[in-house]
Motif scaffolding. Sequence first.
Motif, PDB file in Angstrom:
ATOM      1  N   ARG A 143       0.833  -1.198   0.000  1.00 33.60           N
ATOM      2  CA  ARG A 143       0.000   0.000   0.000  1.00 33.60           C
ATOM      3  C   ARG A 143       0.873   1.255   0.000  1.00 33.60           C
ATOM      4  O   ARG A 143       0.616   2.192  -0.766  1.00 33.60           O
ATOM      5  N   ALA A 144       1.893   1.259   0.843  1.00 31.25           N
ATOM      6  CA  ALA A 144       2.767   2.430   0.926  1.00 31.25           C
ATOM      7  C   ALA A 144       3.524   2.646  -0.377  1.00 31.25           C
ATOM      8  O   ALA A 144       3.611   3.778  -0.886  1.00 31.25           O
ATOM      9  N   GLN A 145       4.070   1.578  -0.952  1.00 30.46           N
ATOM     10  CA  GLN A 145       4.854   1.725  -2.188  1.00 30.46           C
ATOM     11  C   GLN A 145       3.988   2.193  -3.351  1.00 30.46           C
ATOM     12  O   GLN A 145       4.396   3.080  -4.116  1.00 30.46           O
ATOM     13  N   GLN A 146       2.816   1.631  -3.485  1.00 29.78           N
ATOM     14  CA  GLN A 146       1.955   2.030  -4.590  1.00 29.78           C
ATOM     15  C   GLN A 146       1.429   3.455  -4.397  1.00 29.78           C
ATOM     16  O   GLN A 146       1.286   4.209  -5.362  1.00 29.78           O
ATOM     17  N   SER A 147       1.144   3.837  -3.152  1.00 28.56           N
ATOM     18  CA  SER A 147       0.709   5.217  -2.892  1.00 28.56           C
ATOM     19  C   SER A 147       1.836   6.197  -3.213  1.00 28.56           C
ATOM     20  O   SER A 147       1.587   7.282  -3.759  1.00 28.56           O
ATOM     21  N   ILE A 148       3.063   5.823  -2.863  1.00 23.66           N
ATOM     22  CA  ILE A 148       4.207   6.685  -3.174  1.00 23.66           C
ATOM     23  C   ILE A 148       4.347   6.869  -4.682  1.00 23.66           C
ATOM     24  O   ILE A 148       4.611   7.975  -5.177  1.00 23.66           O
ATOM     25  N   ILE A 419      -5.865   6.775  -4.637  1.00 22.80           N
ATOM     26  CA  ILE A 419      -5.320   6.184  -3.413  1.00 22.80           C
ATOM     27  C   ILE A 419      -6.421   5.469  -2.643  1.00 22.80           C
ATOM     28  O   ILE A 419      -6.209   4.386  -2.079  1.00 22.80           O
ATOM     29  N   ASP A 420      -7.621   6.050  -2.615  1.00 27.29           N
ATOM     30  CA  ASP A 420      -8.750   5.376  -1.960  1.00 27.29           C
ATOM     31  C   ASP A 420      -9.065   4.051  -2.648  1.00 27.29           C
ATOM     32  O   ASP A 420      -9.366   3.049  -1.980  1.00 27.29           O
ATOM     33  N   ALA A 421      -9.025   4.057  -3.978  1.00 25.84           N
ATOM     34  CA  ALA A 421      -9.270   2.812  -4.720  1.00 25.84           C
ATOM     35  C   ALA A 421      -8.192   1.770  -4.385  1.00 25.84           C
ATOM     36  O   ALA A 421      -8.494   0.575  -4.236  1.00 25.84           O
ATOM     37  N   LEU A 422      -6.939   2.235  -4.258  1.00 28.65           N
ATOM     38  CA  LEU A 422      -5.861   1.328  -3.861  1.00 28.65           C
ATOM     39  C   LEU A 422      -6.115   0.771  -2.470  1.00 28.65           C
ATOM     40  O   LEU A 422      -5.952  -0.442  -2.238  1.00 28.65           O
ATOM     41  N   ASP A 423      -6.523   1.636  -1.536  1.00 29.59           N
ATOM     42  CA  ASP A 423      -6.821   1.176  -0.179  1.00 29.59           C
ATOM     43  C   ASP A 423      -7.935   0.135  -0.177  1.00 29.59           C
ATOM     44  O   ASP A 423      -7.879  -0.855   0.568  1.00 29.59           O
ATOM     45  N   ILE A 424      -8.949   0.356  -0.996  1.00 31.72           N
ATOM     46  CA  ILE A 424     -10.055  -0.605  -1.066  1.00 31.72           C
ATOM     47  C   ILE A 424      -9.559  -1.954  -1.580  1.00 31.72           C
ATOM     48  O   ILE A 424      -9.907  -3.010  -1.028  1.00 31.72           O
ATOM     49  N   ASP A 425      -8.751  -1.935  -2.627  1.00 35.11           N
ATOM     50  CA  ASP A 425      -8.226  -3.188  -3.178  1.00 35.11           C
ATOM     51  C   ASP A 425      -7.385  -3.932  -2.146  1.00 35.11           C
ATOM     52  O   ASP A 425      -7.509  -5.154  -1.977  1.00 35.11           O
ATOM     53  N   VAL A 426      -6.519  -3.192  -1.441  1.00 35.40           N
ATOM     54  CA  VAL A 426      -5.658  -3.821  -0.439  1.00 35.40           C
ATOM     55  C   VAL A 426      -6.495  -4.356   0.727  1.00 35.40           C
ATOM     56  O   VAL A 426      -6.293  -5.491   1.187  1.00 35.40           O
TER      57      VAL A 426
END
Length: 453
Positions: A143-148, A419-426
Amino acid sequence: MRRFSFHVIVLMTLLNTGLAQSQTKSVLTLEQAVEIAINNDPWLVGSEYREQAIVSSSVAAASLPDPVVNIGLANLPTDGFAFDQEPMTQLKAGVSQMFPRGDSLDIRSRQLREQAAEHPLMRADRIARTRVQVSDIWLEIYRAQQSIKLIHQDRALFEQLSDIAKANYATALGRVRQQDIIRAKLELTRLEDRLTKLQALEERATGKLLEWILKNQQSARQLGFDAFSALQLPNTLPAIAKITDNTLLMVKRKNQQQLAEILADHPYILSINQRIRASQTGVELAKEKYKPQWGVNASYAFRDDTPAGASRADFLSVGVSFDLPIFTENRQDKEVSAAVNQSEAIKTDKLLALREMMSAIQSLYAERERLTDRQSLYNDELLAQMQEQADASLNAYTNDDGDFAEVARARIADLNARIDALDIDVDLVRTNIRLNYYFNTTAGISKTQFGEQ
């Protein structure tokens, strides 16, 4: 305006090239991380040693106590210490053997074997829990790497916008105002702050993950991963085994009876069942104390001839001893009561464990359903709408028909949505992993180094 568009195209090309190059680093997949953590878990090794210790103790517990041998000189006169002076003087040798109460030896041995059989189940549960814990940490790093990466993309765009705003402001082109330049710097600063927070989060999670996988680097190298100093994860989430539709339907209908039947095969519940069996055997063992403890003894006494030369007969003694457990109120009765209460307490632990697990399943299922709904909403509508809004505001600004503040708000909103979509996937992957833990059964328990239990 064309110059600005050209800058954006060049920027995106460079970003894509950089992302492609970053993928050439050593990659640690989720399955690799879990496998390394399980192989390096000292708790599993300790459990196997404890199991073997209990198995050895069960063999020893089934054996009779050692016989007792005694040798002595009895009735030796003190006025001359002559062995043949008195007829009662004798050299005596004897042996005695105690026999435990009832079947206590066999029962105690069986209780220890039942305690040993708990350890393979505990190891199976430990492996399942390790998979969940390591997956949680791995997903936090992902999550951190993809958000970065997402923020880096937008930061580069804001840098381009800031440079163009400065150039246009210096040449008095368009409707660029000084506050636009300040707003661009502000957004860059805020993005930098978000990057710092995410990097700190990544570093903390990486430290936790290395605690699991750095105990033996050789095993990690065998899996093709040794670049721990540059921990790099894949750019896509792993595929997680899905729970069957029938199981999900059962959870949705809140069928507690069927759910309890499935959880009855969970290693954690089975380990509690094994403790219950051992405690019930402990009740049997306590009841054996109502029976007497027996002992046999035999001795042979040698006497010397008289001083006149007359022969004296030797003595042979045989005896049986036993205790009488007749005052049982404050001892045997209390010991049986304690064993029964201990067994009932473990049954209560099982009931509480089942309730907690069923409650956790219902909570995770509800979370999974809401995350699935949100994922569909983001993928089908929200992300596209945010992108359209960001593109529209950027096009209006490049045509001197929009406000820089609106461009910044639209770009930040688009970044937050991604980023919210990434958080949902994770979170959805993590929820599925946690649900899979509760539906883990003993089918995956393999033989230990001490044989199949």
